[in-house]
Design an enzyme around this catalytic site. Sequence first.
Site, PDB file in Angstrom:
ATOM      1  N   ASN A 118       0.863  -1.179   0.000  1.00 14.54           N
ATOM      2  CA  ASN A 118       0.000   0.000   0.000  1.00 14.54           C
ATOM      3  C   ASN A 118       0.906   1.237   0.000  1.00 14.54           C
ATOM      4  O   ASN A 118       1.464   1.598   1.024  1.00 14.54           O
ATOM      5  CB  ASN A 118      -0.886  -0.043   1.263  1.00 14.54           C
ATOM      6  N   TRP A 119       1.006   1.844  -1.169  1.00 16.78           N
ATOM      7  CA  TRP A 119       1.970   2.945  -1.313  1.00 16.78           C
ATOM      8  C   TRP A 119       1.474   4.267  -0.726  1.00 16.78           C
ATOM      9  O   TRP A 119       2.213   5.233  -0.635  1.00 16.78           O
ATOM     10  CB  TRP A 119       2.327   3.135  -2.784  1.00 16.78           C
ATOM     11  N   LYS A 120       0.191   4.338  -0.417  1.00 15.07           N
ATOM     12  CA  LYS A 120      -0.393   5.560   0.168  1.00 15.07           C
ATOM     13  C   LYS A 120      -0.070   6.773  -0.707  1.00 15.07           C
ATOM     14  O   LYS A 120      -0.166   6.667  -1.930  1.00 15.07           O
ATOM     15  CB  LYS A 120       0.071   5.717   1.617  1.00 15.07           C
ATOM     16  N   HIS A 125      -9.802   1.413   4.218  1.00 14.74           N
ATOM     17  CA  HIS A 125      -8.551   1.528   4.984  1.00 14.74           C
ATOM     18  C   HIS A 125      -8.776   2.486   6.158  1.00 14.74           C
ATOM     19  O   HIS A 125      -9.500   3.477   6.028  1.00 14.74           O
ATOM     20  CB  HIS A 125      -7.429   2.032   4.076  1.00 14.74           C
ATOM     21  N   GLU A 167      -7.106   4.769   7.378  1.00 10.74           N
ATOM     22  CA  GLU A 167      -6.792   6.185   7.135  1.00 10.74           C
ATOM     23  C   GLU A 167      -7.949   6.869   6.407  1.00 10.74           C
ATOM     24  O   GLU A 167      -8.200   8.061   6.603  1.00 10.74           O
ATOM     25  CB  GLU A 167      -5.478   6.306   6.343  1.00 10.74           C
ATOM     26  N   GLU A 178      -6.035  -4.767  10.108  1.00 10.51           N
ATOM     27  CA  GLU A 178      -4.969  -3.831  10.444  1.00 10.51           C
ATOM     28  C   GLU A 178      -5.306  -3.114  11.739  1.00 10.51           C
ATOM     29  O   GLU A 178      -6.117  -2.182  11.741  1.00 10.51           O
ATOM     30  CB  GLU A 178      -4.814  -2.796   9.321  1.00 10.51           C
ATOM     31  N   GLY A 193       1.922   2.263  10.740  1.00  9.77           N
ATOM     32  CA  GLY A 193       2.878   3.354  10.602  1.00  9.77           C
ATOM     33  C   GLY A 193       3.535   3.764  11.915  1.00  9.77           C
ATOM     34  O   GLY A 193       4.183   4.809  11.998  1.00  9.77           O
ATOM     35  N   SER A 241       2.957  -2.147  10.348  1.00 13.75           N
ATOM     36  CA  SER A 241       4.397  -2.224  10.590  1.00 13.75           C
ATOM     37  C   SER A 241       4.985  -3.604  10.279  1.00 13.75           C
ATOM     38  O   SER A 241       5.898  -4.051  10.971  1.00 13.75           O
ATOM     39  CB  SER A 241       4.734  -1.799  12.016  1.00 13.75           C
ATOM     40  N   GLY A 249       2.664  -1.018   4.314  1.00 15.10           N
ATOM     41  CA  GLY A 249       2.755   0.387   3.942  1.00 15.10           C
ATOM     42  C   GLY A 249       4.206   0.811   3.790  1.00 15.10           C
ATOM     43  O   GLY A 249       4.819   0.651   2.744  1.00 15.10           O
ATOM     44  N   GLY A 250       4.771   1.311   4.893  1.00 15.28           N
ATOM     45  CA  GLY A 250       6.125   1.868   4.869  1.00 15.28           C
ATOM     46  C   GLY A 250       7.152   0.978   4.184  1.00 15.28           C
ATOM     47  O   GLY A 250       7.913   1.435   3.314  1.00 15.28           O
TER      48      GLY A 250
END
Length: 299
Positions: free
Chosen positions: A19-21, A133, A135, A207, A213, A254, A275-276
């Site tokens: 997930n590149w956000k 998601h 976010e 999640e 994150g 994470s 993500g990260g």
Amino acid sequence: MPTPTGGIQPTRRIEIGGNWKLNPDSPEKAKELALDVFDGTFKLFGKYEMPENLGITLFVPSIFLMTVADALESEFHSAGVKHEFVHGSDHIALGAQNMYFESKGAFTGEMSPDMIVNAMKGYRGQPSVLIGHSERRQYFGETDEGVNRKVHAALRASIRPFVCIGETIEERSSGKMEEILARQLSVGLQDVSAKTFFEQRGVIAYEPVWAIGTGETATPEMAQETHAFIRQEPLTRILGAEIADQTSIQYGGSMKPGNAGALLAMSDIDGGLIGGAALNAESFVGIIGGVRTAAMRPM
Ligand code: PGA
């Protein structure tokens, strides 16, 4: 005969999502990252050896979907060996990070299911989409009801829905976690046909919001316990035991190369939404490498 990957059983698919956000900031960088993931995965598994039931999906910013789709497709075509590598399927698939449920009209700034499908027309495989998601729930007012409309819209358009659920730290510490997860799923999947969800290979992404994150990860045991609850209780109630058992549940929050193997070795953790660590091809591919550990888990 044992397979070169250690013999992943062809039951639930192991789904690894990137997930590149809101990254990267240019189509060139998006293309480079996708191609680096492709090359790294190719090196990791080698010719013909990518497990049949491993799925990798890159959720790129929608504005770069077409560029990345075209770049990956031409990469597949430019090297016969790589073409064979993916068995003509969608083992490195692409997806959007969100979409709207309406198909057209006065909805400024939104993106319809057909727009996603058509943006990826040049690329093999089924388009995917992240829905709900945390976010989007937190910053953009996404509700369980909205998630439900999006899931229906995705299935109508033959887009694979990756339905995200998760509890906040307050919800967990006040003992409300199970209630929250059950509600997110019951409303999010309301009136969804289990058969269609299964046929379109829908995925659940668990999640825990407190782990996204933050560098904090649920321990493999904690995550396993929650995944088992999700599968045995709400998912079984909604989709029936057989389909709940076949539905992949990703863990997100994470996940990185150092903890992926232990998480993926758990019997109800069927992949990860990253993500990260997905923004660096080496670390993302390192996580995919953790699937080898998962291959050895008892099914
Ligand atoms: P993270 O993000 O890996 O950076 O925690 C996961 C996600 O939000 O999908």
